[in-house]
Scaffold this motif. Structure first.
Motif, PDB file in Angstrom:
ATOM      1  N   GLN A 142       0.836  -1.189   0.000  1.00 40.36           N
ATOM      2  CA  GLN A 142       0.000   0.000   0.000  1.00 40.36           C
ATOM      3  C   GLN A 142       0.877   1.248   0.000  1.00 40.36           C
ATOM      4  O   GLN A 142       2.012   1.238   0.455  1.00 40.36           O
ATOM      5  CB  GLN A 142      -0.910   0.048   1.227  1.00 40.36           C
ATOM      6  N   SER A 143       0.295   2.319  -0.498  1.00 40.32           N
ATOM      7  CA  SER A 143       0.887   3.644  -0.351  1.00 40.32           C
ATOM      8  C   SER A 143      -0.167   4.544   0.256  1.00 40.32           C
ATOM      9  O   SER A 143      -1.345   4.193   0.307  1.00 40.32           O
ATOM     10  CB  SER A 143       1.328   4.203  -1.707  1.00 40.32           C
ATOM     11  N   ALA A 144       0.241   5.694   0.718  1.00 38.00           N
ATOM     12  CA  ALA A 144      -0.716   6.603   1.337  1.00 38.00           C
ATOM     13  C   ALA A 144      -1.827   6.993   0.366  1.00 38.00           C
ATOM     14  O   ALA A 144      -2.951   7.272   0.756  1.00 38.00           O
ATOM     15  CB  ALA A 144       0.006   7.857   1.834  1.00 38.00           C
ATOM     16  N   ALA A 145      -1.510   7.011  -0.937  1.00 41.10           N
ATOM     17  CA  ALA A 145      -2.497   7.425  -1.942  1.00 41.10           C
ATOM     18  C   ALA A 145      -3.466   6.304  -2.290  1.00 41.10           C
ATOM     19  O   ALA A 145      -4.598   6.559  -2.687  1.00 41.10           O
ATOM     20  CB  ALA A 145      -1.777   7.916  -3.194  1.00 41.10           C
ATOM     21  N   THR A 146      -2.993   5.055  -2.186  1.00 44.18           N
ATOM     22  CA  THR A 146      -3.825   3.942  -2.651  1.00 44.18           C
ATOM     23  C   THR A 146      -4.433   3.125  -1.521  1.00 44.18           C
ATOM     24  O   THR A 146      -5.234   2.234  -1.785  1.00 44.18           O
ATOM     25  CB  THR A 146      -2.991   2.998  -3.532  1.00 44.18           C
ATOM     26  N   ALA A 147      -4.052   3.377  -0.279  1.00 44.66           N
ATOM     27  CA  ALA A 147      -4.589   2.586   0.826  1.00 44.66           C
ATOM     28  C   ALA A 147      -6.102   2.743   0.887  1.00 44.66           C
ATOM     29  O   ALA A 147      -6.620   3.868   0.855  1.00 44.66           O
ATOM     30  CB  ALA A 147      -3.980   3.044   2.151  1.00 44.66           C
ATOM     31  N   PRO A 148      -6.839   1.631   0.939  1.00 46.77           N
ATOM     32  CA  PRO A 148      -8.306   1.704   0.920  1.00 46.77           C
ATOM     33  C   PRO A 148      -8.874   2.072   2.282  1.00 46.77           C
ATOM     34  O   PRO A 148      -9.612   1.328   2.882  1.00 46.77           O
ATOM     35  CB  PRO A 148      -8.697   0.277   0.527  1.00 46.77           C
ATOM     36  N   ARG A 149      -8.490   3.239   2.751  1.00 45.28           N
ATOM     37  CA  ARG A 149      -8.955   3.690   4.052  1.00 45.28           C
ATOM     38  C   ARG A 149      -9.448   5.124   3.908  1.00 45.28           C
ATOM     39  O   ARG A 149      -8.857   5.923   3.199  1.00 45.28           O
ATOM     40  CB  ARG A 149      -7.839   3.618   5.100  1.00 45.28           C
ATOM     41  N   ALA A 150     -10.479   5.433   4.605  1.00 45.04           N
ATOM     42  CA  ALA A 150     -11.030   6.782   4.533  1.00 45.04           C
ATOM     43  C   ALA A 150     -10.897   7.415   5.907  1.00 45.04           C
ATOM     44  O   ALA A 150     -11.811   7.361   6.722  1.00 45.04           O
ATOM     45  CB  ALA A 150     -12.486   6.738   4.087  1.00 45.04           C
ATOM     46  N   TYR A 151      -9.742   7.975   6.203  1.00 39.66           N
ATOM     47  CA  TYR A 151      -9.521   8.572   7.508  1.00 39.66           C
ATOM     48  C   TYR A 151     -10.298   9.872   7.641  1.00 39.66           C
ATOM     49  O   TYR A 151     -10.347  10.690   6.730  1.00 39.66           O
ATOM     50  CB  TYR A 151      -8.041   8.860   7.726  1.00 39.66           C
ATOM     51  N   ARG A 152     -10.864  10.026   8.803  1.00 43.56           N
ATOM     52  CA  ARG A 152     -11.478  11.284   9.185  1.00 43.56           C
ATOM     53  C   ARG A 152     -10.667  11.810  10.362  1.00 43.56           C
ATOM     54  O   ARG A 152     -10.331  11.046  11.279  1.00 43.56           O
ATOM     55  CB  ARG A 152     -12.936  11.065   9.573  1.00 43.56           C
ATOM     56  N   THR A 153     -10.335  13.072  10.372  1.00 43.14           N
ATOM     57  CA  THR A 153      -9.494  13.618  11.442  1.00 43.14           C
ATOM     58  C   THR A 153     -10.343  13.878  12.687  1.00 43.14           C
ATOM     59  O   THR A 153     -10.531  15.019  13.116  1.00 43.14           O
ATOM     60  CB  THR A 153      -8.801  14.909  10.986  1.00 43.14           C
ATOM     61  N   LEU A 154     -10.820  12.789  13.284  1.00 42.25           N
ATOM     62  CA  LEU A 154     -11.719  12.899  14.426  1.00 42.25           C
ATOM     63  C   LEU A 154     -11.068  13.616  15.598  1.00 42.25           C
ATOM     64  O   LEU A 154     -11.720  14.399  16.299  1.00 42.25           O
ATOM     65  CB  LEU A 154     -12.177  11.506  14.859  1.00 42.25           C
ATOM     66  N   SER A 155      -9.785  13.321  15.843  1.00 40.91           N
ATOM     67  CA  SER A 155      -9.118  13.945  16.988  1.00 40.91           C
ATOM     68  C   SER A 155      -9.069  15.464  16.820  1.00 40.91           C
ATOM     69  O   SER A 155      -9.323  16.211  17.773  1.00 40.91           O
ATOM     70  CB  SER A 155      -7.713  13.377  17.170  1.00 40.91           C
ATOM     71  N   GLY A 156      -8.754  15.920  15.614  1.00 42.14           N
ATOM     72  CA  GLY A 156      -8.716  17.358  15.371  1.00 42.14           C
ATOM     73  C   GLY A 156     -10.093  17.994  15.446  1.00 42.14           C
ATOM     74  O   GLY A 156     -10.250  19.100  15.980  1.00 42.14           O
ATOM     75  N   GLU A 157     -11.106  17.305  14.926  1.00 44.78           N
ATOM     76  CA  GLU A 157     -12.466  17.839  14.994  1.00 44.78           C
ATOM     77  C   GLU A 157     -12.933  17.979  16.434  1.00 44.78           C
ATOM     78  O   GLU A 157     -13.545  18.988  16.814  1.00 44.78           O
ATOM     79  CB  GLU A 157     -13.421  16.924  14.220  1.00 44.78           C
ATOM     80  N   LEU A 158     -12.642  16.976  17.261  1.00 39.98           N
ATOM     81  CA  LEU A 158     -13.072  17.036  18.654  1.00 39.98           C
ATOM     82  C   LEU A 158     -12.289  18.098  19.416  1.00 39.98           C
ATOM     83  O   LEU A 158     -12.867  18.864  20.204  1.00 39.98           O
ATOM     84  CB  LEU A 158     -12.899  15.665  19.307  1.00 39.98           C
ATOM     85  N   ARG A 159     -10.993  18.168  19.174  1.00 40.83           N
ATOM     86  CA  ARG A 159     -10.181  19.202  19.832  1.00 40.83           C
ATOM     87  C   ARG A 159     -10.687  20.598  19.486  1.00 40.83           C
ATOM     88  O   ARG A 159     -10.887  21.445  20.374  1.00 40.83           O
ATOM     89  CB  ARG A 159      -8.726  19.048  19.397  1.00 40.83           C
ATOM     90  N   ASP A 160     -10.933  20.846  18.211  1.00 43.39           N
ATOM     91  CA  ASP A 160     -11.397  22.166  17.795  1.00 43.39           C
ATOM     92  C   ASP A 160     -12.773  22.476  18.359  1.00 43.39           C
ATOM     93  O   ASP A 160     -13.062  23.633  18.714  1.00 43.39           O
ATOM     94  CB  ASP A 160     -11.422  22.247  16.272  1.00 43.39           C
TER      95      ASP A 160
END
Length: 527
Positions: A129-147
């Motif tokens: 895998q590479s960062a561009a092709t990894a089949p994952r859809a990260y959501r920046t939950l930690s940043g959203e909650l912190r903000d």
């Protein structure tokens, strides 16, 4: 001087002469002393490990709240689902943290949060895998909650905000935490939980750790040992590495907010604000009313146990106004740690022929629960389980222990009466923790942070669950059953297959089965 014997009190080395060997008696004495010391250390370590596995629980743990009548309209099932459509494209439906952020924005006089994982780690990429092709859809939950917390603190300067976190988010002292420092500068109380006060689940290691490592090995700062939490992070020091291997956690996932008029609203779930976990499938419940008071009190007691010196007033427990129409009324209670196992096993044991037990679970290993399920099946109770196949863990591939072995045992021992399906994961995890029992016109359910394992249900980890009794014909029961059935049957109309047949990940290996049993019994495992 010839003929005069010279005597020496001690042997002296002379050039060209070897030192005399100790006598056999002296060698035996030394071995005896060494073995005695080792035996003494072993006994001391075992005694210390046993004590810390059975010592009295601190205040705030093992809470079994009373079932309180609550309008069913005050309860909302929240689900996160990740799957793939017929073309392999990711399908992501998320409700839990959208609802969490909205709850934070509406808080007025108090806001208490407690999370196991709250950081921006994104796990490892597999070799292909590479960062561009990894089949994952990260959501920046930690940043959203912190903000969201920072924004609410600015908007409501008088709002009391308390955030409890597990020390794993600090790398047990290895990791710098600018995000938590920003929260502290805004006046938000960030409290790492004192895990040393909890019971230890693995007496072999914890005895050694408490006797010979904990008191001298520092945790703070970078070290030379591998970082098992973040392969790209700094190395760990001996103290941090040893604490990690002690396998204990504040595993709760909850938020409780006050509306300024003495009422509480909360979300109890299986979801962490953790970027690498953001694609996991999870389940939670949004609830409103006095049933949250015991959980709030528990969180405050744990914070004080961990050195917090602040103060948050707990609103008085007031009975919720309920309708005379019993069909629109549910009963709700909070349970934590071992109280969840007690309630669950009691409910399973009370089932009769014609009842239905549905489980959606990340880990299922606890022997008391497994025995209760097998006995229920033998009485004619229908039992269905949707399990995570235990193959994905933040970019690493796992070997299927323990769920595949437990599934084989349940199906074989029940002669096929207990049915199991696997959630189809694609790098993420089926992280839900829910049990629903349909019996006598009522649906009883428990959901929250607790997996069905000895660590989660045996008063070791900190856990938080909510229990609900609701009419089978009511809206909440309908939502729970519809969610489970859609996963079980894959009947969603868009070609999505949420779950797979048992044979897809079946594993009847006796070696791995007894490995699971040893890991579960000894506590030397992460489940």
């Amino acid at each position: 001087m010839r003929g005069v014997a010279r005597t020496r009190a001690f042997p002296v080395l002379e050039l060209g002469h070897a030192a005399p060997y100790p006598s056999p008696g002296l060698k035996h004495k030394r071995r005896w002393i060494l073995r005695s010391c080792l035996a003494l250390l072993f006994c001391a370590g075992f005694a210390i490990g046993w004590w810390h596995g059975h010592k009295p629980l601190p205040a705030g743990l093992h809470i079994a709240g009373n079932l309180l009548e609550t309008p069913t309209a005050n309860l909302q099932l929240l689900t996160d689902r990740t799957a793939a459509d017929a073309y392999g494209r990711p399908l992501i439906e998320q409700q839990i943290f959208d609802s969490t952020l909205a709850l934070i924005a509406s808080s007025r006089d108090l806001l208490v949060l407690d999370y196991f994982l709250f950081n921006d780690h994104q796990g490892a990429l597999r070799d292909n895998q590479s960062a561009a092709t990894a089949p994952r859809a990260y959501r920046t939950l930690s940043g959203e909650l912190r903000d969201a917390l920072l924004a609410r603190s600015r908007a409501e300067p008088a709002l009391s905000i308390l955030l409890l976190i597990d020390p794993i988010n600090l790398g047990y002292g290895t990791r710098l935490t600018p995000e938590f420092d920003a929260l502290r500068r805004a006046g938000i109380d960030v409290v790492p939980v004192n895990l040393d006060a909890l019971r230890d689940s693995n007496p072999v290691w914890s005895g050694l750790w408490r006797l010979a490592i904990r008191w001298w090995a520092p945790s703070d700062g970078a070290g030379s040992l591998p970082n098992l939490l973040d392969s790209d992070g700094d190395g760990m020091r001996v103290g941090a590495f040893a604490r990690l291997l002690n396998f204990k956690a504040d595993h709760r996932k909850l938020v409780i907010a006050g509306d300024g008029s003495g009422s509480l609203t909360g979300i109890v779930s299986s979801a962490n604000p953790h970027d690498a976990s953001s694609a996991h499938s999870n389940v939670g419940l949004r609830l409103h009313g006095p049933s949250l008071v015991p959980l709030l009190e528990s969180a405050l007691q744990i914070a004080r146990l961990s050195g917090w010196r602040g103060n948050i007033d707990v609103p008085p427990t007031r009975a919720a106004a309920v309708s005379v129409d019993k069909a629109s009324v549910s009963r709700v209670a909070i349970s934590t740690e071992g109280a969840t196992r007690e309630a669950l096993v009691q409910r399973i044991e009370a089932t009769q022929r014609g009842d239905l037990i549905d489980l959606a679970m990340f880990y299922l290993t606890d022997r008391q629960v497994i025995r209760a399920l097998l006995e229920a099946s033998s009485r004619g109770v229908a039992v269905r389980a949707i399990l995570d196949p235990n193959k994905d863990a933040f970019g690493h591939e796992k070997n299927g222990v323990p769920n595949r072995q437990v599934a084989s045992e349940l199906v074989t021992a029940s002669e096929g009466a207990i049915r199991v399906r696997w959630y189809r994961t694609h790098g993420e995890q089926f992280h839900a923790k829910l049990v629903a029992i349909s019996s006598g016109g009522q649906l009883w359910l428990t959901l929250g942070s607790a997996n069905l394992t000895s660590r989660n249900l045996g008063d070791y980890n900190l856990e938080a669950n909510v229990m609900v009794e609701t009419p089978l014909g009511g809206p909440l029961a309908g939502e729970v059953n519809a969610w489970f059935e859609s996963l079980w049957t894959n009947r969603v109309g868009n070609g999505t297959e949420y779950t797979a047949d048992l044979d897809v990940y079946a594993d009847s290996s006796q070696g791995r089965y007894w490995l699971y049993r040893l890991m579960e019994a000894s506590g030397m495992s992460t489940f």
